[in-house]
Structures are given as C-alpha cells and as structure tokens.
Enzyme design. Structure first.
Site, short mmCIF file in Angstrom:
data_model
loop_
_atom_site.label_atom_id
_atom_site.label_comp_id
_atom_site.label_asym_id
_atom_site.label_seq_id
_atom_site.Cartn_x
_atom_site.Cartn_y
_atom_site.Cartn_z
N ASP A 112 2.27 3.11 -96.65
CA ASP A 112 2.00 4.05 -97.73
C ASP A 112 1.79 3.22 -99.00
O ASP A 112 2.69 2.51 -99.45
CB ASP A 112 3.20 5.00 -97.92
CG ASP A 112 2.78 6.33 -98.51
OD1 ASP A 112 3.31 7.37 -98.08
OD2 ASP A 112 1.89 6.33 -99.41
N ASP A 213 -1.55 6.91 -101.79
CA ASP A 213 -0.90 7.97 -102.55
C ASP A 213 -1.72 8.34 -103.78
O ASP A 213 -2.10 7.47 -104.56
CB ASP A 213 0.47 7.44 -103.00
CG ASP A 213 1.36 8.53 -103.55
OD1 ASP A 213 1.67 9.46 -102.80
OD2 ASP A 213 1.72 8.46 -104.73
N GLU A 267 -4.92 10.03 -100.06
CA GLU A 267 -4.37 11.33 -100.44
C GLU A 267 -5.11 11.73 -101.70
O GLU A 267 -4.90 11.18 -102.77
CB GLU A 267 -2.87 11.27 -100.72
CG GLU A 267 -2.32 12.65 -100.96
CD GLU A 267 -1.06 12.70 -101.79
OE1 GLU A 267 -0.83 11.77 -102.57
OE2 GLU A 267 -0.30 13.67 -101.64
N HIS A 343 5.58 15.36 -95.79
CA HIS A 343 6.88 15.33 -96.49
C HIS A 343 6.86 16.09 -97.82
O HIS A 343 7.88 16.20 -98.50
CB HIS A 343 7.27 13.87 -96.74
CG HIS A 343 6.31 13.19 -97.65
ND1 HIS A 343 4.98 12.94 -97.34
CD2 HIS A 343 6.46 12.75 -98.92
CE1 HIS A 343 4.38 12.39 -98.36
NE2 HIS A 343 5.25 12.25 -99.33
N ASP A 344 5.65 16.58 -98.17
CA ASP A 344 5.53 17.34 -99.43
C ASP A 344 5.36 18.83 -99.18
O ASP A 344 5.29 19.61 -100.14
CB ASP A 344 4.26 16.89 -100.19
CG ASP A 344 4.39 15.50 -100.76
OD1 ASP A 344 3.35 14.84 -100.92
OD2 ASP A 344 5.53 15.06 -101.04
O1 TEU Z 1 2.10 13.56 -103.68
C1 TEU Z 1 1.06 13.90 -104.55
C2 TEU Z 1 1.20 15.24 -105.06
O2 TEU Z 1 0.28 15.79 -105.56
C3 TEU Z 1 2.52 15.90 -105.03
O3 TEU Z 1 2.68 16.49 -106.28
C4 TEU Z 1 2.48 16.93 -103.92
O4 TEU Z 1 1.18 17.41 -103.67
C5 TEU Z 1 3.29 18.09 -104.35
O5 TEU Z 1 4.58 17.57 -104.51
C6 TEU Z 1 3.25 19.20 -103.31
O6 TEU Z 1 4.21 20.15 -103.70
C7 TEU Z 1 2.26 12.16 -103.53
C8 TEU Z 1 3.38 11.93 -102.54
O7 TEU Z 1 3.00 12.46 -101.27
C9 TEU Z 1 4.60 12.62 -103.10
O8 TEU Z 1 5.69 12.56 -102.17
C10 TEU Z 1 4.99 11.92 -104.40
O9 TEU Z 1 6.07 12.63 -104.98
C11 TEU Z 1 3.81 11.90 -105.39
O10 TEU Z 1 2.57 11.56 -104.79
C12 TEU Z 1 4.05 10.85 -106.46
O11 TEU Z 1 4.00 9.57 -105.84
#
Ligand code: TEU
Ligand code: CA
Length: 572
Positions: A112, A213, A267, A343-344
């Site tokens: 990542d 990311d 992403e 995970h989000d």
């Molecule tokens: O997530 C990017 C992002 O846009 C996040 O705000 C996510 O879409 C949102 O939390 C959904 O509810 C990436 C990573 O996947 C996330 O875990 C990190 O917190 C974020 O970037 C900052 O690095």
C-alpha cells in the site's frame, strides 16, 4: 529479483492478456488479521502463519495495507518512515520472511503506497516545519492565513478544516485527512524523486505491486482556490484528478513501474470514467487499474448534508447502471477493479446484501457471484470470504476509527444530528465495521489473539469462522473458493464482454458475458422475495456453472429465483 511472467495460455494482442487481469487479490488489514505474539494487534508473523490458508483459498496476490513505521493516527495511513516496519507489526526480518514465504507459495505481495501525505512525525515534515527557508519546507503545502483565517475553505475528509495553523512559522499546512497527515507537495520535483527512490527500494526487495492511496488527489488545483461546498468534491478541495496527476504518474511509470512486472491499482477517489481511461489506459503508461467508488455511496435521495453517513441505500437499477457503465465504458480501453468490501467500507453483506440470521450466508454468496462474474480484477477483503458482517457497536467508546470519532463529535456538537441518530449512522457506515479481528475459529477472540484485541471481536465468531467454514462444503468460504478457482479455468470470466439485461428490473441483476461463441448468463436475486425470470432461448441446454442453491430442471424459459438466489448458466 523474481519476475512473474504471464503464464496462462498464449500471449495474444486481441484480448491483451495479462497475469494481473486473471489474478484474484486478497486485502489484508494487518492490524486485524492475525496476532502472533499476544499483544492484541495483528502482525507480520501472524500473516506468515496464515499464508497457507490463503494459498488454499486460491488467491494470487495479497494487497497489504500499510505496515510501515507510523504513529497510527489513521492506523498506518500516516507514515513516519517508508523504509521501516511499524514496531507493533514486527521487524524488517519478519517482513522479508513473510515475502519469501508468500513467493514460495506463488503468492505476490502488493504494498500500500501512501504518498499523498506522510505522518507529521516523518523526518521530512519535522524539518519542513522548522523554518520557512528549511530545505524541506516545500516538501509540504504551507500558506499564510487569509484575514486571520485558513487560506481557503477546504475541509478535511476527517471533518473540520483541511488546514492546521503552525505557530512556529505563523503559517498553515494542508492536510486533506487528519491533522497528523500533512499533504506532500507533488509539484516539487524533489518530493517526486524521493518517492520514486523509495518505491524502487521496495521493488528491489522483490515486491510485486502497489495499491496507491488517494493517488487521484496528489496534484492540487493551481492557486488552491476556494471550493464550492457539495460540488467540487473531496471535502470541497476539488483536488481529484488535478492538473498534473497524469504527468506525475507517467513519470512514476517511467522511473519505477515500467522496470518491474508489477500489478498496480490507484485508489482514485473522485475519478470519472473518462479520467479512469487515462489512469488505467491500455498502453500501460500509468497504472493497471483504479478503484472507483460510485457504487459504494448512498442513493440519489441521499442528503449530502451528511456525506457518507447518509444511510439511504441505492435502488438496484441505479446500482446496476453505475456498475454497467464502468464495465462497458472501460471495455477494450482500460481495466476494472472489482470490489464491494475494503477496510474503509461497511461489510458488503450488511450494505449490499442481507445480514440477518436467515439470509446472511445465501446473500453473501449471491454478492460474490454478482461481482466475480464481471470483467475486471476481483478484490476479496479479509473476512468477506467468510460472510463476516458489521459489528454494529452501539457505544462510542468501542469505536477506534478517527473518521468515525471525528464526525460523531462534529455532527453532534454542531447539533446537525442527535447522538442517537449518529450512532445509527456509525453502526451502518463506520469503517470499524470492517476492521474487527479476522475470525479464525471458535476459541476466545476467534483465534485472532491470545491477548486482548485492540478492537472487539464480532459476536458471531463461534459460528462465522474460517475453521468451521473450511469444513463445511456449503459455507461462504467454500463458495468463494469455487468462484476463485473458476476464474483460473474460464477465460470467459476474465476476458468475456459484458452486457446488462433488464436494466429496470428492481429485484434482479442479470447480465451476460460473451467470448467467441461461448456465453454466460448471470442471474442474481437481490431480494428475499421469490422472483420470476424468463431465461433467453440462447441458454436452452446450457449447464449450470455455479449457484448458491441446488439446481435442477431446464435452463431456458420461465423460472423462479428464490431469495438471494444466484445462478450462472454456461452455453456449451
Ligand atoms: O481512503 C481514502 C478516502 O477517501 C477515505 O476517506 C475513504 O474513502 C473514506 O474513509 C470512506 O468512508 C484512503 C485509505 O483507504 C483510508 O484508509 C485512509 O484513511 C485515507 O486514504 C487517508 O490515507
Ligand atoms: Ca501482535
């Protein structure tokens, strides 16, 4: 450096075949995957212990969420040293052992890459904030305030302003995420050079790819103008798909990616179909694919006041239209990633399926079928293959995620929401729903740890766990295993063209895949009610490729689809 060359079948330009198009990726959130030393936190040695489990499942690539040194303000997405391992996760030797074992098993490792921002404890930022003439000052984005306030109206994705005032030099620095995640200044060639240097260092260690990311946010709009709340997106920064993003990714490709046989996925928060054709174009000058998020949000009636916290679900025709637009829009021009969980996101069976006692398993299998039969590289998130579902914490103190905690505070203190209403939104939408420990067996803490887990374990672990499901031929686990193995045998699943049928049907998602004179018909009932469907004559005499129910009787003509029934027919 081991180069994985394309193995299956012959190379050909017609289908533009590639190993990363045929692969199935499994995402590990290390903190919650497996704890090997009893401190309640998952770690690298725990992952190594479980590599055989993943080999058995049949996946080809592991997307490893960040394991780099970090103060864990955002659980590792705030990196303080890109070339050191987070203490709680182990040592670089543990990492090397995991990498070597994965490769022995024929599993690739996708790291990542979090380079839109670092931690504020990264050496670059510690230097940068010291003085306006520090050599690292322009590694980050510093601005004077305006009329005693922040430089512009941008908000952070984790609530509040995207600017933090730093008294040491009487200036503000930009952080699109938490206050401890200052954004890197990608317009500075020195930043790009240091990032590419670090990426090459990891590639020389033998890794096999990068998940990047929020890579769509790295190029900020010229002059950092005010955004239009609710319109410019990404917390009003309008940073998505900025003026130089493709130039920087082409440079990254020239200086790093093109020198190795990698799988890469960006992403791409806020990406459009048109932009995706550039990020993931077939000429290989940027990335292999992107994650788009249009299918993960709330429905058209969602009240944008609350952004992601709105609990309205999308009507099926709207959802089908979005996914189909991406399937046909990228066909032959770029490549899709396929995901419902990560995970989000809340657990997919809770958000897109039905996680009641009666329907959790059958709807989890239906969702797996609907996704894995599409064109693109499928991503399985840890526990999705078990049908793990939301944890539904009803006490704020059980939450760990900075995004959830910050928004609870902002929405309740501003009076926008009552605490009771916001708790309901957290239970439905919080990222913590997907971050509870992987459920390995029915022993204490689901076999995840012998200590106290950093976050509570799901209450259903005594039945929903890998050990039980591996032994049960009808489990969600064994169904996912079948889906994953089918993809290795069936070129049509990988390369067949996609066509949506019955777009307006509000209960059924039906589509075909075509490769040469072969066809698949994928029928998924997204409701608990029995539905009627007339199978086209083309499928008379077709075989059942896979289904989450026992199948018998004729393939073509009128048929019923039971609650959450998924059936895939394959012409001879
Ligand atoms: O997530 C990017 C992002 O846009 C996040 O705000 C996510 O879409 C949102 O939390 C959904 O509810 C990436 C990573 O996947 C996330 O875990 C990190 O917190 C974020 O970037 C900052 O690095
Ligand atoms: Ca541990």
């Amino acid at each position: 450096m081991q180069i994985f060359k394309y193995e299956r079948g012959k190379e050909d330009t017609v289908l533009n075949k590639a190993w990363w198009k045929e692969a199935v990726v499994y995402q590990i959130y290390p903190r919650s995957f497996m704890d090997s030393n009893g401190d309640g936190i998952g770690d690298l040695n725990g992952i190594t212990e479980k590599l055989e489990y993943l080999k058995e499942l049949g996946i080809d690539v592991i997307w490893l969420s960040p394991v780099y040194q970090s103060p864990n303000d955002d659980n590792g997405y705030d990196i303080s040293d890109y070339q050191a391992i987070m203490e709680e996760f182990g040592t670089m030797e543990d990492y090397d052992r995991m990498l070597a074992r994965a490769h022995e098993l024929g599993i690739k490792i996708m790291m990542d890459l979090v380079v839109n921002h670092t931690s504020d404890e990264h050496a670059w930022f510690v230097e940068s904030r010291k003085s306006v003439d520090n050599p690292y000052r322009d590694f980050y984005i510093w601005r004077k305030g305006k009329d005693g306030k922040e430089p512009n109206n941008w908000g952070s994705c984790f609530s509040g302003s995207a600017w933090k005032y730093d008294p040491q030099t009487d200036m503000y620095f930009l952080h699109l995420f938490s206050k401890k995640q200052p954004d890197l200044n990608w317009d500075n060639p020195k930043v790009r050079d240091r990032v590419f240097e670090m990426m090459n260092w990891w590639c020389e260690k033998g890794i096999d790819g990068f998940r990047m990311d929020v890579i769509s946010l790295i190029s900020k709009p010229e002059g950092l103008p005010d955004g239009i709340p609710g319109e410019t997106g990404y917390a009003d920064s309008g940073c998505a798909n900025g003026p130089h993003v493709h130039e920087y990714l082409k440079e990254m490709n020239r200086k790093v990616l093109s020198h190795y046989d990698l799988i890469t996925v960006g992403e791409a928060s806020g990406v459009t179909l048109e932009e995706a054709k550039k990020y993931a174009n077939a000429d290989g000058s940027e990335l292999n694919m992107v994650f788009q998020f249009e299918h993960t949000g709330g429905g058209p009636e969602a009240d944008n006041h609350y952004g992601k916290w709105d609990s309205h679900k999308m009507p099926l025709p709207v959802w089908k239209k979005i996914l189909s637009r991406w399937q046909t829009g990228l066909e032959g021009k770029a490549w899709n990633s396929l995901f419902l969980s990560n995970h989000d996101q809340p657990r997919s069976v809770a958000w897109f399926g039905n996680d009641s006692e009666q329907y959790r398993e059958i709807s989890a299998k239906m969702l797996g079928t609907c996704l894995h039969m599409m064109q693109g590289t499928p991503y399985v998130y840890q526990g999705e293959e078990l049908g793990m579902t939301n944890i539904y914490f009803d006490k704020l103190e059980d939450y760990r995620d900075i995004e959830s905690i910050n928004y609870f505070k902002e929405f309740t203190e501003s009076g926008l929401m009552t605490p009771e209403h916001m708790m309901k939104c957290l239970m439905l939408r919080s990222r913590d729903n997907a971050r509870t420990p992987m459920q390995w067996d029915d022993t204490a803490s689901a076999g995840f740890t012998t200590g106290t887990p950093w976050i509570k374990v799901g209450p259903d672990y005594e039945t929903v766990n890998a050990k039980n499901e591996m032994a049960d031929p009808d489990s969600v686990y064994n169904y996912y295993k079948k889906l994953i193995h089918l993809r290795k045998e069936k070129d049509i699943m990988v390369y067949g063209t996609y066509e949506l049928l019955d777009p307006e049907d509000e209960a059924l998602y039906v589509y075909t895949r075509t490769l040469g004179d072969q066809k698949l018909l994928v029928m998924c009932n997204f409701t608990k009610e029995e539905q009627e469907y007339t199978v086209p004559e083309t499928f008379a005499g077709a075989d059942v490729l896979i289904s989450n129910y026992p199948q018998s009787g004729a393939a073509a003509g009128a048929r019923k689809l039971r609650a959450y029934e998924a059936v895939v027919l394959e012409t001879k």
